[in-house]
Design a protein around this motif. Structure first.
Motif, short mmCIF file in Angstrom:
data_model
loop_
_atom_site.label_atom_id
_atom_site.label_comp_id
_atom_site.label_asym_id
_atom_site.label_seq_id
_atom_site.Cartn_x
_atom_site.Cartn_y
_atom_site.Cartn_z
N ASP A 241 46.43 34.95 42.68
CA ASP A 241 45.08 35.51 42.76
C ASP A 241 44.94 36.50 43.91
OD1 ASP A 241 44.09 34.12 40.57
OD2 ASP A 241 43.58 32.36 41.76
N THR A 242 46.04 36.81 44.58
CA THR A 242 46.01 37.74 45.70
C THR A 242 46.48 39.11 45.23
OG1 THR A 242 46.73 35.89 47.10
CG2 THR A 242 46.71 38.07 48.10
N LEU A 243 45.59 40.08 45.27
CA LEU A 243 45.94 41.47 44.91
C LEU A 243 46.23 42.24 46.18
CD1 LEU A 243 43.00 42.05 42.38
CD2 LEU A 243 45.36 41.38 41.84
N THR A 244 47.32 42.99 46.15
CA THR A 244 47.72 43.75 47.35
C THR A 244 47.96 45.21 47.00
OG1 THR A 244 50.02 43.10 47.00
CG2 THR A 244 48.72 41.75 48.52
N PHE A 245 47.50 46.09 47.88
CA PHE A 245 47.66 47.54 47.69
C PHE A 245 48.03 48.16 49.04
CE2 PHE A 245 44.48 46.04 44.69
CZ PHE A 245 44.95 46.54 43.49
N PRO A 246 48.83 49.24 49.02
CA PRO A 246 49.13 49.93 50.27
C PRO A 246 47.90 50.64 50.80
CG PRO A 246 49.98 51.15 48.39
CD PRO A 246 49.47 49.86 47.85
N GLY A 247 47.83 50.78 52.13
CA GLY A 247 46.74 51.54 52.75
C GLY A 247 45.87 50.68 53.64
N GLU A 248 44.89 51.34 54.24
CA GLU A 248 43.98 50.67 55.17
C GLU A 248 42.68 50.31 54.47
OE1 GLU A 248 43.31 53.18 58.48
OE2 GLU A 248 45.38 53.09 59.21
N VAL A 249 42.04 49.24 54.97
CA VAL A 249 40.72 48.87 54.49
C VAL A 249 39.72 49.87 55.02
CG1 VAL A 249 38.89 47.13 54.59
CG2 VAL A 249 41.29 46.42 54.33
N ALA A 250 38.87 50.43 54.10
CA ALA A 250 37.87 51.40 54.53
C ALA A 250 36.87 50.74 55.46
CB ALA A 250 37.14 51.96 53.31
#
Length: 358
Positions: free
Chosen positions: A348-357
């Motif tokens: 249930d953990t979705l991960t994406f590259p980049g910073e949190v806005a």
């Protein structure tokens, strides 16, 4: 495929394009939703398909025939607008008959089709009334009947439910879906309401800033979003700031979590998990046995009662975490200041590259 859109673009003057490089297809009888925030280009896309707005570049095919530059009246598409656009001086029957009269059908054929259309939307008794004498839901049905009575190849719906109250909106979306299924009508449904799109569409195109973010079934869009924007737009979700480790796990502050992907060690990541997928336990409580799970320590900062759910805000490593818990569920209810553990599955953990806005 019955309707195909290839590299569609709409540009006004020297401004950035309203729609850019948009491509998708749908099968005959399919209901496709175009979903996205205001200003994303979804209504412009629908109007280009209908011929109401000329395209800047790209192609549109219906049943293998290119219609890109044909006028609206030669595309045989039924359009239902957000405002319904009924003629106030005409009766309901006359409103429905308008498109048939423009096609110069016989009086007998027009009468038969109008009667069938009124019956289909359960308005047989109101044919001689004027639009002002009908409720919003009834006017919406008239607009639907007018779009369908011409027996279009494709039905185009531009946010048709946005002017209705919540209960009537639910009823009408189910009615639209029932009619669409019964007629096997190829349909494009534009909406900014993700609940509507998820409830009635076979597949969904998610748009953002004039471009396609993802296309898939409602389940694919919800469970396997391709981008943080899709994950955030389709349902409530937490965004937490993480950093990749060499073993593919992530650091949220001092806590280690695992997700559905891996990234380059030392780079920033956006970690996302839906509030209702999180189990909240007392800090010293042991979670039940099960598949691999993440565990994050936190402190409750706020509790809000919302009908059948309690919405918690928990301060934890990586940011403020929203948690939803049904009010009828067994177990503890927590108060501001309580130390807790947040537990959820790796899957249930979705991960994406980049910073949190920010």
């Amino acid at each position: 495929m019955y309707l195909t859109v290839e590299s569609l673009e709409k540009r006004y003057g020297h401004h950035d394009p309203s729609v850019s490089d948009l491509s998708f297809s749908l099968s005959q009888g399919e209901l496709l939703g175009i979903l996205g925030p205001s200003g994303c280009g979804k209504t412009t896309t629908l109007r280009m398909i209908s011929g109401l707005v000329p395209i800047t570049s790209g192609k549109i095919f219906v049943a293998g025939r290119e219609v890109s530059n044909l006028p609206t009246y030669r595309r045989n598409m039924g359009v239902m607008f957000q405002s319904y656009a009924l003629f106030p001086h005409l009766t309901i029957a006359e409103n429905i008959a308008f498109g048939l009269e423009m096609r110069k059908l016989s009086r007998a054929e027009i009468g038969r089709r109008v009667a069938d259309a009124l019956a289909m939307v359960q308005l047989k008794a109101v044919g001689e009334r004027k639009p002002r004498e009908l409720s919003g839901g009834q006017q919406q049905r008239v607009a639907l009947a007018r779009a369908l009575v011409i027996e279009p190849d494709i039905l185009l719906l531009d946010e048709p439910l946005s002017n209705l109250d919540a209960k009537l909106r639910d009823d009408m979306r189910n009615e639209i879906r029932d009619i669409q299924k019964r007629l096997q009508m190829t349909t494009v449904f534009v909406t900014h309401d993700q609940t509507e799109a998820m409830a009635i569409c076979d597949r969904i195109v998610v748009m953002n800033r004039g471009r396609l973010e993802q296309i898939g079934t409602p389940l694919e869009i919800y469970e396997k979003p391709a981008t943080p924007m899709v994950a955030d737009f389709v349902g409530r979700i937490n965004r937490l700031a993480g950093t990749w480790r060499t073993d593919g796990a992530l650091m949220l502050g001092d806590a280690v979590v695992r997700g559905n992907a891996s990234g380059t060690a030392g780079t920033d990541a956006v970690v996302m998990v839906r509030p209702h997928r999180i189990t909240m336990l007392a800090a010293d409580e042991t979670p039940a046995a099960g598949p691999g799970r993440n565990r994050l320590a936190g402190v409750v900062r706020d509790v809000t009662f919302v009908g059948d759910t309690l919405q918690y805000k928990v301060e934890a490593a990586g940011g403020l975490v929203a948690v939803e818990k049904t009010t009828t569920s067994a177990g503890n209810r927590f108060n501001p200041g309580d130390a807790v553990s947040l537990v959820w599955r790796f899957d249930d953990t979705l991960t994406f590259p980049g910073e949190v806005a920010g």
